[in-house]
Design an enzyme around this catalytic site. Structure first.
Site, PDB file in Angstrom:
ATOM      1  N   GLU A 156     -79.917  63.965 -10.749  1.00  8.55           N
ATOM      2  CA  GLU A 156     -80.491  64.013  -9.347  1.00  8.55           C
ATOM      3  C   GLU A 156     -81.268  65.450  -9.211  1.00  8.55           C
ATOM      4  OE1 GLU A 156     -77.688  62.760  -6.240  1.00  8.55           O
ATOM      5  OE2 GLU A 156     -77.888  64.946  -5.156  1.00  8.55           O
ATOM      6  N   HIS A 211     -83.240  59.031  -1.573  1.00 10.79           N
ATOM      7  CA  HIS A 211     -81.976  59.100  -0.642  1.00 10.79           C
ATOM      8  C   HIS A 211     -82.846  59.052   0.825  1.00 10.79           C
ATOM      9  CE1 HIS A 211     -78.856  61.541  -3.013  1.00 10.79           C
ATOM     10  NE2 HIS A 211     -80.022  60.955  -3.673  1.00 10.79           N
ATOM     11  N   ASP A 256     -75.702  64.414   7.721  1.00 12.33           N
ATOM     12  CA  ASP A 256     -74.901  65.252   8.622  1.00 12.33           C
ATOM     13  C   ASP A 256     -75.313  65.218  10.092  1.00 12.33           C
ATOM     14  OD1 ASP A 256     -73.088  65.884   6.523  1.00 12.33           O
ATOM     15  OD2 ASP A 256     -74.533  67.335   5.999  1.00 12.33           O
ATOM     16  N   THR A 292    -114.669  70.641 -28.587  1.00 15.50           N
ATOM     17  CA  THR A 292    -114.000  69.334 -28.464  1.00 15.50           C
ATOM     18  C   THR A 292    -112.935  69.468 -27.461  1.00 15.50           C
ATOM     19  OG1 THR A 292    -112.464  70.265 -29.895  1.00 15.50           O
ATOM     20  CG2 THR A 292    -114.542  68.846 -31.023  1.00 15.50           C
TER      21      THR A 292
END
Lengths: 655, 655
Positions: free
Chosen positions: B62, B126, B158, B480
């Protein structure tokens, strides 16, 4: 110091690319598939122009439709043989009396369609308009377009009966037909018209006839093919006269190799031509000696063609073949125009139908029956780019549909019985037919086995490389019908396994497909467990009992090529979906081509029927192409286990 | 005798295939592209079930969204690093105060989208519903779906302020959100909900809270992630209690490795959890020693996770990382769950957007800038099957669009100046930056060159194989920026060049891409004539002056793989169309990332600007992959010709 100025001159400024350039993606007309041969996409007149500009000489071939169905089967084989010499195109004459626009297998329309779709030959369909309604003609043209034909030879045709009169607004001249085609089909067709080096027999004069020709060209014809003639000068003068009055398109000389006394007389009568005395003087004394006349015809034709080609005014030669092969092929060989190019654009025989020009992948199962595959997928709308099949494609065409080459062998019933056995006594006698075919040796009755129901031709050169192994397994009832060896990066111009443009590399996974008994299959499945995941298999019987370890029903690419500056091409796959359709065809061939040779209820028929009912069709792929082909080892292991079955472990009841 | 009965038992009867069977083509749900990893097509809940059933343990991570744009750049790098350990998914928290559904680079929505689209990580977004209208929530969900997000963690969130009250028909509980998602989006999203092993702090009781959880699952949630906890027993009891009331879905324990005293206190305060006394007893004495606390946290977490995994009730662990790497990675390493699998499904980093799951080919140009390629093609409707691009695709996204990683380096301006030179004195000083990068050695000022504008990372291991050659040519101004060696059939599990499923073989054509001066290009073009058709080239300057020997604007496949039972996969091509888009990006990087480090009008800036304006971008492909790479020889020949230009042939006016 090297100056930079000179380099700048060769740069091409791409408009719209100096910034992030949303336009440039539109500008790029990149084709939707890696094009392997310009030939597959160019139209005939462009091919002709390209060949002419490059200065190489080419030839084309004229055929007439056959009278019988078996004549049609033979003519299609002739297309394949004569197609291998590289004609720029062939053309099919229109026989008003023979129902030429019908769906009969002998119609001009169907023969031309077969040449395009199944033999991959650029083809011109003749069409005569005399005594026809506009609706009828439009109907023929629509049908031709639908069948994939792209070229029309526009002719007036001979009036039927004596009472023909010009019709107001009708088709009185080929010019009317040319105009009608351009009016109704715009630029879709390439149009050819006929020219008469000595003037049309019905024309008022040579000059009048030239003016008619100019009208036809002005109406939209792309090129001219002439009536036959016997002297190079006749044609060269004709070309000069055409150019003088402003005809600028290609003019192809119609070449007629004299092949026999009768055919010459008949043709001369029909075309109202005069045979020059110097020719008649040679022919008359030998008129009963066909070989002598043909040899003379070849010599005379070669001489005339040399003059034509050396004149610089003749880019290509058009041959009136009379549906015969020998004389025309010999002339072409002597002229150096017959070129059997072993290079193939793809490993399988391509179709010339416009909608199939992007086709670049097929299931391997039909490798020996490409015409059947083309036929059974003829209704498909598109031919997937880079991969075989997709779930939105329609199903394969039904098996019971009739067509020239479906379930039909080119050989007669008699010939087949000689090859495959007048009388079969056991499954073993079937095995012997397979081994005789593979070794190209006579069977026990002394007849060479030239084909099998699944293989109309002798073994491919690359299959020949595996002859010993094939022979060994067929003896024991592993009846092989398709196989390819492992190829790990051979040059694309390899004479045996090469295909595609030069400078590339071709690859193959080893493949083996065979019928075998259920007893063998039981043991084979045990053996195959040892070869997971190296070997993929599909095993199915006629009832559809099917077992496989294929992943998610995905196709397995078994032939692919890597070429300079291109995407990968993978023209052959083992596809689980199409295998179920192939299975039906492969099993049906046992009955339709083989069992039905014998009397109902006869032992021979019962034996074939037993195999059909009880054997399994198996295909195996060895995924490990850089290693030696393991499929022979798989079969050996199966034989080994059959010969030495593991003893049953006695279970001791006391324990 | 081997009995046949046993084999028959394993056959699958395919219905509808005993005849020619039109149905069977519909039945086969063959995917439209060779699927290389089930992971790319499965949805999260199915992956979870498959992993659980197979008995192997997994983990997830998470993260919370960052506060600043540079924080976002860093977090994306962290996703790449932590993604390499093989998390089953990551999840991104929703910060109602931080404009979480906006297009800001720091929003929850954009961070989750980046993880999915650019890092290829399965991700859960979420979403909290408290105080939100249904329209707003539906809007967020639609946007998430459009961005390719497939998983939602449905939370109440909340309440804002103290005056929150339940609202009739509004979102009062997470259950309401779950119901709303299922109602509006049917089964599109996988839904996760939160579980509280010690009961939600606002719940009337533990049992009451369990009943709420059951309601959420019954409303359509697919699995549960729990709040953090400190004792294995807490979680295991919770699982037992859940099962007892009929919750059967997966329940993932939320694992929180203690990483510092302050962060622990803060988290505990927010989540209203109690830290067990045995933990506080250890931590309090060492609260000022971060390292000691982290080590304790790791040890404590590993011990608890072992108990969980050994219980047999925990298939995977979910880690609250707090956006930090060290502790979580160490725990995972000690548990043996951190597995850096060198096997890649494709040679490039895949995107997890559903519409890109069939993507199996990209131009090679963006090899070091895969995120830029994904970004610039994000509006494409489909990703071609088996080949790159087609003319109906929309153009590449504009260069001047803003995005996190577009034209932005992960390093600071200071760090870049140290690596690329505080002051440049000549083109030669630019060459030296390139050689320092290639040799991973310090530059003349003693700073290691870790990146270049075209390469954010150090050289790939396979490029390292060519280090000597690269070093040699860069010294002389062949700058390159992309290259790959020839590979002729290495096993697909080769640790350096392998990719795709096991048992296959991978191939490459050698590729070299570089900037070089127009003087060099002039000579190079002469040299390249000798290498036709073996070498394909595209040479372009910033103004779009372009020269190429590519055939018909077709792409050239330069990386491909052959796998058991599958079609050929060719994931990398050199495509002429996309090269013109890449060219713009490649030239722009000189200015945007390098020149702009210096003052306007400064000599350093002028030198970079000169290169930008005058150099050419060149790409070369050696088509002859079975032979040794000839591209170094091409460059050598160019140097040779530059060193020894052919003498002008004096033209003798007397002759």
């Amino acid at each position: 110091m090297v100056s930079f100025g000179r380099v700048e001159a060769i740069f091409i400024i791409s408009p719209g690319t100096s910034n992030s350039g949303g336009e440039s993606s539109k500008e790029s007309s990149r084709s939707s598939t890696p094009v392997l041969a310009a030939d597959r996409t160019e139209r005939l007149r462009d091919k002709m122009r390209r060949r002419t500009e490059s200065g190489d000489h080419w030839f084309s071939l004229e055929f007439f439709p056959p009278r019988t169905a078996s004549g049609a089967v033979n003519l299609v084989s002739r297309f394949d043989r004569m197609g291998s010499g590289g004609p720029l195109f062939i053309d099919i004459t229109w026989h008003p009396a023979g129902d030429p626009g019908s769906n009969k297998e002998t119609s001009s329309m169907m023969i031309a369609s077969t040449a395009v779709n199944y033999c991959g030959l650029e083809s011109i369909l003749h069409l005569t308009c005399c005594n026809q309604t506009k609706e009828k003609i439009t109907g023929y043209l629509s049908k031709a377009k639908h069948l994939g034909l792209k070229n029309i030879m526009a002719l007036r045709g001979d009036p039927v009966g004596a009472d023909w009169e010009e019709e107001e607004g009708g088709f009185n001249y080929a010019t009317d037909l040319v105009k009608h085609i351009r009016c109704e089909f715009d630029d879709y067709f390439d149009i050819c018209v006929a020219g008469y080096p000595t003037g049309h027999p019905e024309a008022e004069s040579y000059d009048e006839d030239l003016r008619h020709l100019k009208e036809k060209v002005d109406a939209g014809a792309d090129f001219i093919i002439t009536q036959l003639f016997f002297r190079a000068d006749t044609f060269l003068k004709f070309v000069r006269d055409c150019r003088a009055i402003g005809i600028t398109c290609p003019i192809l000389p119609g070449i007629f190799p004299i092949q026999g006394y009768q055919s010459l007389r008949q043709l001369v009568k029909l075309s109202k031509l005069e045979v020059p005395e110097e020719i008649m003087r040679v022919i008359e004394p030998i008129k009963d000696n066909d070989a002598a006349i043909r040899n003379y015809g070849i010599e005379q034709t070669v001489g005339m063609c040399r003059v034509l080609l050396e004149s610089g005014n003749v880019p290509g030669l058009h041959f009136y073949t009379l549906n015969r092969e020998v004389a025309t092929m010999e002339v072409l060989r002597q002229l150096g125009l017959w070129i059997e190019d072993p290079r193939r654009p793809l490993p399988w025989a391509v179709s010339a139908h416009p909608k199939r020009k992007v086709e670049d992948v097929r299931p391997i199962f039909w490798a020996s029956r490409p015409k059947s595959y083309i036929y059974r997928t003829q209704d498909w709308d598109d031919f997937p780019n880079g991969r075989w099949g997709n779930s939105s494609s329609p199903a394969f065409g039904e098996l019971n549909d009739y067509y020239l080459f479906y379930l039909k062998s080119k050989s007669s019933k008699d010939a087949l019985l000689k090859m495959w056995g007048e009388e079969l006594t056991s499954e073993q006698s079937v095995y012997e037919v397979f081994t005789s075919y593979i070794k190209a040796q006579p069977n026990c009755a002394g007849h060479k086995v030239m084909c099998l129901p699944w293989n109309d031709e002798l073994l491919a050169p690359e299959t020949n490389l595996m002859m010993d192994e094939l022979d060994k397994v067929n003896r024991r009832g592993v009846l092989t019908i398709n196989s390819q060896p492992t190829i790990n990066g051979k040059p694309s111009d390899d004479p045996i396994v090469g295909w595609g443009p030069p400078g590339g590399y071709v690859f193959q996974k080893a493949y083996l497909e065979f019928f075998t008994s259920s007893e063998n299959v039981t043991v084979l499945l045990k053996v195959l467990k040892k070869y997971e995941p190296r070997v993929n298999y599909h095993i199915v019987n006629v009832h559809g009992q099917n077992t496989t370890n294929a992943h998610d029903m995905q196709p397995n690419a078994v032939t692919w090529g890597i070429f300079p500056g291109r995407e990968i091409v993978q023209p052959t796959v083992v596809d689980p979906v199409s295998f179920m359709y192939w299975k039906d065809e492969a099993f049906a061939l046992w009955i339709e081509q083989w069992a039905k040779l014998y009397e109902d209820e006869s032992p021979s028929r019962m034996i074939i029927k037993y195999i059909h009912d009880n054997y399994f069709l198996v295909n195996l792929v060895d995924n490990d192409f850089p290693l030696d082909n393991c499929l022979w080892q798989v079969i050996d292991d199966m034989f080994e286990l059959l010969d030495n079955p593991p003893e049953e472990q006695p279970t001791d009841p006391a324990k």
